[in-house]
Design an enzyme around this catalytic site. Structure first.
Site, PDB file in Angstrom:
ATOM      1  N   SER A   8       5.534  18.429  -0.803  1.00  0.00           N
ATOM      2  CA  SER A   8       6.514  18.041  -1.819  1.00  0.00           C
ATOM      3  C   SER A   8       6.956  19.253  -2.639  1.00  0.00           C
ATOM      4  O   SER A   8       8.029  19.255  -3.213  1.00  0.00           O
ATOM      5  CB  SER A   8       5.895  17.000  -2.754  1.00  0.00           C
ATOM      6  OG  SER A   8       4.729  17.536  -3.365  1.00  0.00           O
ATOM      7  N   CYS A  70       0.141  18.062   2.674  1.00  0.00           N
ATOM      8  CA  CYS A  70       0.245  17.215   1.487  1.00  0.00           C
ATOM      9  C   CYS A  70      -0.598  15.971   1.754  1.00  0.00           C
ATOM     10  O   CYS A  70      -0.319  15.227   2.709  1.00  0.00           O
ATOM     11  CB  CYS A  70       1.718  16.838   1.282  1.00  0.00           C
ATOM     12  SG  CYS A  70       1.997  15.659  -0.038  1.00  0.00           S
ATOM     13  N   GLU A 148       3.816  23.027 -10.589  1.00  0.00           N
ATOM     14  CA  GLU A 148       5.242  23.225 -10.306  1.00  0.00           C
ATOM     15  C   GLU A 148       5.916  24.042 -11.414  1.00  0.00           C
ATOM     16  O   GLU A 148       6.874  24.758 -11.163  1.00  0.00           O
ATOM     17  CB  GLU A 148       5.961  21.877 -10.128  1.00  0.00           C
ATOM     18  CG  GLU A 148       5.606  21.165  -8.839  1.00  0.00           C
ATOM     19  CD  GLU A 148       6.050  21.914  -7.576  1.00  0.00           C
ATOM     20  OE1 GLU A 148       7.102  22.573  -7.592  1.00  0.00           O
ATOM     21  OE2 GLU A 148       5.314  21.827  -6.563  1.00  0.00           O
ATOM     22  N   CYS A 180      -5.685  17.075  -3.208  1.00  0.00           N
ATOM     23  CA  CYS A 180      -4.243  17.311  -3.345  1.00  0.00           C
ATOM     24  C   CYS A 180      -4.074  18.815  -3.216  1.00  0.00           C
ATOM     25  O   CYS A 180      -4.797  19.581  -3.863  1.00  0.00           O
ATOM     26  CB  CYS A 180      -3.748  16.841  -4.718  1.00  0.00           C
ATOM     27  SG  CYS A 180      -2.070  17.395  -5.114  1.00  0.00           S
TER      28      CYS A 180
END
Ligand code: DGL
Length: 259
Positions: A8, A70, A148, A180
């Site tokens: 992602s 992911c 992010e 994750c």
């Protein structure tokens, strides 16, 4: 032919980083679905739609194998993808089994996105291997947002983790499973919080070993001048500052290997 990596966002770089170390003569394409990150707080149906488009894009680039780097996308879309495509598609799964087997009298903590924690894939795995209920699951969606935003070493990250972990007795644990791929960037902070004998386990090395053995079996290993192309939701990254950001993330991941 290239090997495709998908996530992602920047989480899957942790698996790509490992692949670049272990397969130094391969070409890679890294696809970050930055228009749609984060996945872990969205619905299963939304994610299957995003993943479908991304994988179609990679297949159209002529890749010889794809790593879904992911855990969230793997837990909801891997079966769908394997039915649809014939090339090797590898997924990521929290590496709970070895941790449970290794230490019989301590607890194991799995941290992941809310969707991975909620999905049947992980629950089914625990039903098979966690007979004495020693595994705890903790969703930590904010870590994806921090990663992010490039917020790695700030106090805000440590405070968030301490708050989320405040009801657990950390001395009871033998392992912290990073379920994750975004969570690998914070190993230095976990080290400050968890007792020194708690082991941090992520699935990158196991996944790349699996990739290596598939490429060997299918005689698909190559000896290229290594290269990586980065795509953000289908757009090739060419800007110097974006490429420099990816290079810095690899540097951080190299440092995290010591933990
Ligand atoms: N990196 C992803 C994982 O391994 C998902 C993060 C997100 O987009 O929520 O689960």
């Amino acid at each position: 032919m290239k090997i495709g990596f998908f996530d992602s966002g920047i989480g899957g770089l942790t698996v790509l980083h490992q692949a670049m170390r272990m397969l130094p003569e391969e070409d890679f394409i890294y696809y970050a679905d930055t228009d749609n990150v984060p996945y872990g707080t969205k619905t299963k149906e939304e994610i299957i739609g995003y993943v479908d488009l991304a994988i179609e894009f990679l297949v159209n680039q002529g890749v010889k194998a794809i790593v879904i780097a992911c855990n969230t996308a793997t837990s909801v879309a891997i079966e769908f993808l394997r039915e649809r495509y014939s090339l090797p598609i590898l997924g990521m799964e929290p590496a709970v089994k070895p941790a449970v087997e290794k230490c019989s009298n301590k607890r194991v903590m799995v941290i992941a996105t809310p969707l991975t924690v909620k999905e049947d894939k992980l629950k089914n795995l625990l039903r098979q291997i966690d007979d004495d209920h020693r595994v705890d699951l903790l969703p930590l969606p904010q870590l994806v947002t921090f990663a992010e935003a490039g917020k790695f070493e700030i106090m805000e990250v440590e405070n968030y983790l301490r708050k989320e972990l405040s009801t657990y007795h950390l001395e009871d644990y033998s392992a912290l499973i990073l379920g994750c791929t975004h969570f690998n960037y914070f190993k230095d902070t976990y080290r400050r919080i968890f007792p020194a004998d708690v082991e941090f386990i992520d699935g990158s090395e196991g996944t790349v070993n699996h990739l290596l053995s598939i490429l060997q079996d299918k005689k698909l290993l190559e000896h290229n001048l290594p290269k990586v192309e980065y795509y953000m939701s289908g757009r090739l990254v060419t800007e110097e500052d974006e490429l420099a950001r990816f290079a810095q993330l690899h540097e951080r991941l190299e440092r995290m290997l010591q933990y």
